[in-house]
Design an enzyme around this catalytic site. Structure first.
Site: not given
Ligand code: GLN
Ligand code: ZN
Length: 756
Positions: A16, A114, A433, A606, A643, A696
């Site tokens: 909510e 984080k 990707g 993480e 990656h 981003h």
């Molecule tokens: N291969 C994924 C993408 O391109 C990698 C995403 C990620 O690293 N969070 O979306």
């Molecule tokens: Zn990434």
């Protein structure tokens, strides 16, 4: 014996708060309407806790975005650039949380990080030289009074001054110590006000105490609380720690004048032995965190009662507590209508954990706990096997030996063979990707989910998108292509759904940051691969072009770290099971003509333990081998990429090189490129693609920005080892900005190539 929880989820059983906040952001709800939703949720959550029999109910744990941001506001630590906007309280708060772009100005949000070893993110407070720390207790006092008005004698909670000062960023000359007196005075005043408002206990969260402490840290901690506790009056102060043990500061914590100390006996492995060695002061209450606040399995009463018995021998006053805030688990199992009862009975989300606390209280007070029905029912859950398991998988893991973790030939020789085989230009260009998940891609998925289109129609649409994506990449002139990942909504969920051993929930959301919630899969049983997962898609994409197309997989450590893990087997064993399943996929891709395979480990860092001494023995010693297990079986000429979504791996750089991938791409455009020097200094062998622009943001980078980034990189990285790619996948971006950005990327790579 009483019961307590450290904090409760606030997003609401149906999200909510997320929904109302997003309406407010879009302008379809007023501030007053959003505040009212918050108030209703607090009321509902308090009443639920009360009805569940909880004794010490937290107030102040609610937040419209983040508790550390609330603490910053409570301490008047609002950076000048937000004050200058001249917004009212709530709007200013959200400007810090999300940035502000409008008639009053254009300011970016505070940085987000984080929260310890969780997937929750906090906003990093900023302290400027001009910041005047001063108490603004409106929120916490207001919530205490609200609870009291409902007949709930709540325990107000706030993040403590030590954790606050340690996590804050200092933008000027001043450092934490310079703010200590003012912070201590503010907290002392807070105690007075809360005491006057009727609080019996006040909880200060100091999770930073479970990390390695330097002598200067300990001095700051003592200084802060020395002052605060002097003027505490009649209110009782609980120092709450979680996520680990307090091995560096046990003496300080137990000798200062706290009335209660909260210890985590789930993740805080050494807390019990510290207690055994040192005992516990008779005049203090030990809040014993014995119900796991981070994982979703039912508590085993027999072992918890044994633990409480042990603790009770050493501490005279004990309260039964959760190990950390329940913020990190979903709201209630009741919302799950599709899971089988035989699975559901093993799960405890926040609401169920409240009932467990009540059961434990009753059982601990009983003369014959084993005769109580709650005990018997709980024993039954742990007596029978939960699932058949998969004997073959367990045997395969048991039979693994060193050679399964070693790829041959060694890197240097592979690199030579691969250069000869692939014949890529210098500074090869590629992407991470995913391509934009545009409205049509999401609509196709939604239609399939709701049963409006058939599997064939769903797949056909994605194939069409893949074909378009390949054509687009050829047109842009990229060297190594991808299929675009249109069939995936989430990199972990997609693989979880195609592997045996995972459970999926409908409404088990956990707050990740602000209004963003995630629904982690549950590792239920032994993990295995039913059938090839990505082979058809990759083969199809490769058939459309003469360029190499990368196969795209998620790695075992990331799959595990973004799921709720099993507790009946070790994380290591579980990671190896997942690794074996992904390994089969790697070998199938290779057998089907895919020459480059990327295995993403976005979340590898993480779960790095909070203390350095634990990094290797508890984590890296199995996490890095799990990755190697996935790719050790491929031929020398098959190129393995990985990656990562961050570049803060300077301190584990050798371990990253030890993953033995051929190429690693990572985030680098927002960081200061310090990582490049570190790569250079340690003689990093793996080829690297530090992201050349930030995905981003919708901003399109100019070609000359990218050439400049490449020139900088070439100062530290040999030209034979450098790849050119964006920071991360493009799935959250639009086509409008993606196409020009990639065109600039390719043009920049060509230009710099020409100079070499
Ligand atoms: N291969 C994924 C993408 O391109 C990698 C995403 C990620 O690293 N969070 O979306
Ligand atoms: Zn990434």
């Amino acid at each position: 014996m009483k019961t307590s929880v450290i904090g409760f989820p606030r997003i609401g059983s149906q999200r909510e708060l997320k929904i109302a906040s997003e309406c407010y952001f879009k302008g379809s709800k007023t501030a007053a309407e959003l505040l009212a939703v918050g108030k209703d949720l607090r009321r509902a959550h308090w009443l639920l806790q009360k009805e569940s029999g909880l004794d010490l109910i937290p107030a102040g744990d609610f937040s419209f975005y983040d508790n550390l941001l609330d603490t910053a506001v409570m301490l008047n630590a609002v950076p000048e650039r937000y004050r200058a906007l001249g917004l009212d309280g709530l709007a200013e708060y959200f400007a810090m949380a999300r940035g502000y772009q409008g008639e009053k100005g254009d300011v970016k949000a505070l940085a987000m990080k984080k929260w310890f070893n969780t997937n929750y993110h906090y906003l990093v407070p900023e302290l400027e030289d001009e910041t005047k720390i001063r108490l603004n207790s409106e929120k916490i006092l207001g919530e205490l009074e609200e609870a009291e008005a409902l007949g709930i004698p709540a325990k107000p909670t706030a993040i403590g001054p030590f954790t606050f000062l340690k996590l804050a960023r200092y933008t000027g000359k001043k450092i934490a110590e310079d703010f200590a007196d003012a912070a201590a005075a503010a907290y002392a005043e807070l105690l007075e006000q809360l005491g006057a408002a009727g609080a019996e206990w006040v909880q200060f969260d100091e999770p930073i105490l479970v990390m390695d402490q330097s002598p200067a840290d300990t001095a700051l901690f003592k200084k802060l609380y020395g002052t605060i506790l002097k003027s505490k009056g009649s209110v009782k102060v609980l120092l709450q720690t979680y996520f680990g043990d307090i091995r560096d500061c046990w003496a300080e914590v137990t000798s200062l004048g706290f009335d209660g100390v909260g210890l985590d006996f789930v993740e805080g492995r050494e807390n019990l032995s510290l207690l055994q060695q040192n005992g516990f002061p008779a005049d203090k209450v030990l809040f014993a965190g014995v119900v796991n606040g981070k994982n979703i399995w039912r508590n085993h009463y027999r072992s918890t009662l044994n633990l409480l018995g042990e603790i009770g021998k050493l501490a005279q006053n004990v309260v039964i507590n959760t190990s950390c805030s329940l913020l990190h688990v979903p709201f209630t199992v009741k919302n799950e209508t599709k899971l089988e009862e035989s699975c559901k009975k093993h799960l405890a989300f926040a609401e169920e954990k409240l009932l467990e606390l009540a059961d434990l209280k009753k059982l601990f007070g009983s003369d014959l706990p084993e005769k109580e029905p709650e005990f018997e029912a709980n024993e039954a859950l742990f007596r029978d096997e939960r699932h058949g398991g998969n004997k073959t998988v367990r045997e395969r893991v048991a039979a693994l030996s060193e050679k399964d973790f070693t790829r041959l030939p060694a890197f240097a020789e592979r690199e030579k063979l691969q250069k000869a085989f692939f014949r890529l230009p210098l500074l090869p260009t590629t992407t991470i990707g995913s391509f934009p998940q545009t409205a049509d891609v999401r609509a196709n998925r939604a239609a399939f989910r709701k049963g409006r289109i058939t599997r064939e129609e769903y797949d056909a649409f994605n194939r069409k998108k893949t074909a378009e994506c390949i054509a687009l990449q050829e047109k842009i002139g990229l060297d190594v292509l991808v299929h675009g990942e249109f069939e995936r909504n989430d990199m972990v969920e997609y693989f979880g759904e195609h592997l045996d051993g995972f459970l999926f929930t409908e409404k088990a959301w956990v707050q990740s940051y602000g209004t963003r919630c995630v629904k982690p899969p549950i590792v239920w049983s032994d993990v295995s691969r039913r059938r090839p997962i990505t082979v058809e898609t990759s083969k199809y994409a490769q058939s459309l072009t003469k360029h190499f197309v990368k196969g795209m997989l998620t790695g075992p450590v990331t799959i595990l770290n973004w799921s709720f893990p099993r507790e009946d087997i070790s994380l290591k064993e579980c990671a190896f099971q997942i690794a074996l399943a992904i390994r089969e996929e790697v070998l199938d891709l290779e057998a089907n003509g895919i020459r480059i395979i990327q295995i993403d480990e976005a979340a590898l860092r993480e779960k790095l333990p909070l203390r350095r001494a634990d990094w290797h023995r508890e984590y890296l010693d199995w996490a890095i081998p799990a990755f190697r297990l996935v790719h050790s079986g491929v031929k020398a000429e098959t190129q393995i990429h990985t990656h990562m979504c961050y570049s803060e791996f300077g301190d584990i750089i050798r371990d990253i090189d030890d993953m033995d991938a051929d190429v690693i791409t990572f985030e680098a455009s927002r960081s200061d490129l310090a990582i490049l020097s570190a790569l250079n200094e340690c003689g990093f062998k793996t080829e690297v693609g530090p992201g050349v622009y930030d995905i981003h943001s919708p901003r399109v980078p100019a070609e000359k920005e990218i050439t400049a980034a490449l020139h900088k990189m070439l100062k530290k990285i040999p030209k034979e080892k450098l790849w050119v790619n964006p920071d991360c996948g493009l799935k959250t971006r639009g086509t409008e900005e993606t196409v020009p950005s990639l065109e600039h990327l390719v043009a920049a790579a060509k230009e710099v190539r020409g100079e070499l």
